[in-house]
Design a protein around this motif. Sequence first.
Motif, PDB file in Angstrom:
ATOM      1  N   PRO A  71       0.821  -1.232   0.000  1.00 30.08           N
ATOM      2  CA  PRO A  71       0.000   0.000   0.000  1.00 30.08           C
ATOM      3  C   PRO A  71       0.852   1.279   0.000  1.00 30.08           C
ATOM      4  O   PRO A  71       0.463   2.273  -0.620  1.00 30.08           O
ATOM      5  N   SER A  72       2.000   1.270   0.652  1.00 30.38           N
ATOM      6  CA  SER A  72       2.875   2.445   0.631  1.00 30.38           C
ATOM      7  C   SER A  72       3.385   2.703  -0.780  1.00 30.38           C
ATOM      8  O   SER A  72       3.453   3.851  -1.230  1.00 30.38           O
ATOM      9  N   ILE A  73       3.729   1.642  -1.491  1.00 27.03           N
ATOM     10  CA  ILE A  73       4.161   1.782  -2.881  1.00 27.03           C
ATOM     11  C   ILE A  73       3.014   2.318  -3.731  1.00 27.03           C
ATOM     12  O   ILE A  73       3.216   3.208  -4.570  1.00 27.03           O
ATOM     13  N   ASP A  74       1.796   1.823  -3.483  1.00 29.45           N
ATOM     14  CA  ASP A  74       0.628   2.312  -4.211  1.00 29.45           C
ATOM     15  C   ASP A  74       0.444   3.814  -3.996  1.00 29.45           C
ATOM     16  O   ASP A  74       0.160   4.554  -4.938  1.00 29.45           O
ATOM     17  N   HIS A  75       0.601   4.275  -2.771  1.00 30.05           N
ATOM     18  CA  HIS A  75       0.427   5.702  -2.469  1.00 30.05           C
ATOM     19  C   HIS A  75       1.480   6.545  -3.180  1.00 30.05           C
ATOM     20  O   HIS A  75       1.175   7.640  -3.670  1.00 30.05           O
ATOM     21  N   GLU A 101      14.078   3.823  -5.318  1.00 31.37           N
ATOM     22  CA  GLU A 101      14.999   3.200  -4.362  1.00 31.37           C
ATOM     23  C   GLU A 101      14.296   2.116  -3.538  1.00 31.37           C
ATOM     24  O   GLU A 101      14.862   1.053  -3.275  1.00 31.37           O
ATOM     25  N   LEU A 102      13.055   2.365  -3.146  1.00 32.12           N
ATOM     26  CA  LEU A 102      12.290   1.369  -2.390  1.00 32.12           C
ATOM     27  C   LEU A 102      12.094   0.102  -3.224  1.00 32.12           C
ATOM     28  O   LEU A 102      12.312  -1.011  -2.742  1.00 32.12           O
ATOM     29  N   LEU A 103      11.727   0.273  -4.493  1.00 32.11           N
ATOM     30  CA  LEU A 103      11.530  -0.895  -5.371  1.00 32.11           C
ATOM     31  C   LEU A 103      12.839  -1.634  -5.618  1.00 32.11           C
ATOM     32  O   LEU A 103      12.866  -2.863  -5.647  1.00 32.11           O
ATOM     33  N   ARG A 104      13.929  -0.892  -5.771  1.00 37.45           N
ATOM     34  CA  ARG A 104      15.224  -1.534  -5.988  1.00 37.45           C
ATOM     35  C   ARG A 104      15.619  -2.368  -4.752  1.00 37.45           C
ATOM     36  O   ARG A 104      16.098  -3.491  -4.877  1.00 37.45           O
ATOM     37  N   THR A 105      15.356  -1.840  -3.565  1.00 38.62           N
ATOM     38  CA  THR A 105      15.667  -2.572  -2.329  1.00 38.62           C
ATOM     39  C   THR A 105      14.798  -3.818  -2.207  1.00 38.62           C
ATOM     40  O   THR A 105      15.291  -4.896  -1.882  1.00 38.62           O
ATOM     41  N   LEU A 106      13.514  -3.673  -2.490  1.00 48.00           N
ATOM     42  CA  LEU A 106      12.603  -4.817  -2.365  1.00 48.00           C
ATOM     43  C   LEU A 106      12.888  -5.882  -3.411  1.00 48.00           C
ATOM     44  O   LEU A 106      12.658  -7.066  -3.167  1.00 48.00           O
ATOM     45  N   GLU A 107      13.393  -5.480  -4.589  1.00 50.49           N
ATOM     46  CA  GLU A 107      13.779  -6.455  -5.613  1.00 50.49           C
ATOM     47  C   GLU A 107      14.894  -7.365  -5.118  1.00 50.49           C
ATOM     48  O   GLU A 107      14.962  -8.537  -5.490  1.00 50.49           O
ATOM     49  N   LYS A 108      15.758  -6.845  -4.257  1.00 47.30           N
ATOM     50  CA  LYS A 108      16.835  -7.663  -3.693  1.00 47.30           C
ATOM     51  C   LYS A 108      16.273  -8.808  -2.847  1.00 47.30           C
ATOM     52  O   LYS A 108      16.917  -9.834  -2.682  1.00 47.30           O
ATOM     53  N   PHE A 109      15.070  -8.606  -2.322  1.00 43.61           N
ATOM     54  CA  PHE A 109      14.434  -9.633  -1.500  1.00 43.61           C
ATOM     55  C   PHE A 109      13.435 -10.477  -2.290  1.00 43.61           C
ATOM     56  O   PHE A 109      12.729 -11.293  -1.721  1.00 43.61           O
ATOM     57  N   GLY A 110      13.366 -10.261  -3.612  1.00 44.64           N
ATOM     58  CA  GLY A 110      12.543 -11.124  -4.457  1.00 44.64           C
ATOM     59  C   GLY A 110      11.246 -10.515  -4.944  1.00 44.64           C
ATOM     60  O   GLY A 110      10.458 -11.192  -5.601  1.00 44.64           O
ATOM     61  N   LEU A 111      10.955  -9.249  -4.637  1.00 40.59           N
ATOM     62  CA  LEU A 111       9.722  -8.623  -5.093  1.00 40.59           C
ATOM     63  C   LEU A 111       9.915  -8.104  -6.520  1.00 40.59           C
ATOM     64  O   LEU A 111      10.904  -7.447  -6.818  1.00 40.59           O
ATOM     65  N   LYS A 112       8.956  -8.427  -7.410  1.00 39.73           N
ATOM     66  CA  LYS A 112       9.009  -7.966  -8.796  1.00 39.73           C
ATOM     67  C   LYS A 112       7.627  -7.469  -9.193  1.00 39.73           C
ATOM     68  O   LYS A 112       6.622  -8.067  -8.813  1.00 39.73           O
ATOM     69  N   ARG A 113       7.597  -6.402  -9.994  1.00 40.36           N
ATOM     70  CA  ARG A 113       6.325  -5.917 -10.526  1.00 40.36           C
ATOM     71  C   ARG A 113       5.850  -6.861 -11.628  1.00 40.36           C
ATOM     72  O   ARG A 113       6.649  -7.387 -12.394  1.00 40.36           O
ATOM     73  N   ILE A 114       4.539  -7.029 -11.706  1.00 40.37           N
ATOM     74  CA  ILE A 114       3.946  -7.793 -12.804  1.00 40.37           C
ATOM     75  C   ILE A 114       3.733  -6.820 -13.956  1.00 40.37           C
ATOM     76  O   ILE A 114       3.078  -5.791 -13.786  1.00 40.37           O
ATOM     77  N   ASP A 115       4.283  -7.124 -15.091  1.00 40.21           N
ATOM     78  CA  ASP A 115       4.141  -6.293 -16.281  1.00 40.21           C
ATOM     79  C   ASP A 115       2.814  -6.663 -16.934  1.00 40.21           C
ATOM     80  O   ASP A 115       2.684  -7.737 -17.514  1.00 40.21           O
ATOM     81  N   ALA A 116       1.805  -5.784 -16.833  1.00 38.45           N
ATOM     82  CA  ALA A 116       0.466  -6.135 -17.296  1.00 38.45           C
ATOM     83  C   ALA A 116       0.035  -5.382 -18.550  1.00 38.45           C
ATOM     84  O   ALA A 116      -0.601  -5.958 -19.430  1.00 38.45           O
ATOM     85  N   LEU A 117       0.356  -4.113 -18.650  1.00 40.88           N
ATOM     86  CA  LEU A 117      -0.144  -3.261 -19.724  1.00 40.88           C
ATOM     87  C   LEU A 117       0.263  -3.789 -21.100  1.00 40.88           C
ATOM     88  O   LEU A 117       1.433  -4.055 -21.360  1.00 40.88           O
ATOM     89  N   GLY A 118      -0.734  -3.981 -21.956  1.00 41.30           N
ATOM     90  CA  GLY A 118      -0.489  -4.456 -23.315  1.00 41.30           C
ATOM     91  C   GLY A 118      -0.336  -5.966 -23.437  1.00 41.30           C
ATOM     92  O   GLY A 118      -0.161  -6.489 -24.527  1.00 41.30           O
ATOM     93  N   LYS A 119      -0.405  -6.669 -22.336  1.00 42.77           N
ATOM     94  CA  LYS A 119      -0.269  -8.132 -22.353  1.00 42.77           C
ATOM     95  C   LYS A 119      -1.646  -8.787 -22.456  1.00 42.77           C
ATOM     96  O   LYS A 119      -2.654  -8.204 -22.068  1.00 42.77           O
ATOM     97  N   PRO A 120      -1.704 -10.017 -22.952  1.00 44.00           N
ATOM     98  CA  PRO A 120      -2.980 -10.748 -22.953  1.00 44.00           C
ATOM     99  C   PRO A 120      -3.445 -10.980 -21.509  1.00 44.00           C
ATOM    100  O   PRO A 120      -2.627 -11.213 -20.614  1.00 44.00           O
TER     101      PRO A 120
END
Length: 189
Positions: A71-75, A101-120
């Motif tokens: 939710p913090s990332i959403d805000h 920076e927050l996303l880069r740090t969380l990626e180190k722990f395995g969090l990845k965004r789902i790429d949705a736009l334009g995908k089936p």
Amino acid sequence: SLQELAASVSETLPEETKEEIDAELKEALKEANEKHMRLYAEFDNYRKKVAKDKEELVRYANENVLYEILPSIDHLDIALKHTSNDSSKGILEGVENTLRELLRTLEKFGLKRIDALGKPFDPEFHHAMTQVERDDVEDKTVVEELRRGYMFGDRVLRASLVAVSKRPVPAADIDESTEYNEYNKKEDL
């Protein structure tokens, strides 16, 4: 001793009885060996399962923490979407840097965004919130991402909330008795 007792008993038994006892002992030994092998295999399987469960527990230990941070990332994402004028340029850059920076740090722990736009559309990764008539994209394509989705390792932590395209219905296919046309007729009056 036991060997002496067995030797004295075998001397007094007839030869046929000795062979029967010998066959029974061999069969009992064979069954005991098979039982031992089954128990060993079961234990080995149990040991492997416990090791796999432990590995998975360690791999996904941070899942709840990451879910609570979303939710913090959403805000921060919402703040970026609503900041458009020049007077807030410094704030905009600060929010962008913080989010990056927050996303880069969380990626180190395995969090990845789902790429949705334009995908089936894929129900495993997307939750459809609405359908939008579009003829410029393929049917059932994600045309808008309402809320980003995230993966944690190989698991979907939170699915993307999306708008999905659908082909417009040609005007010739619309029946005159539909509510849409009834509404238009009332306006003509």
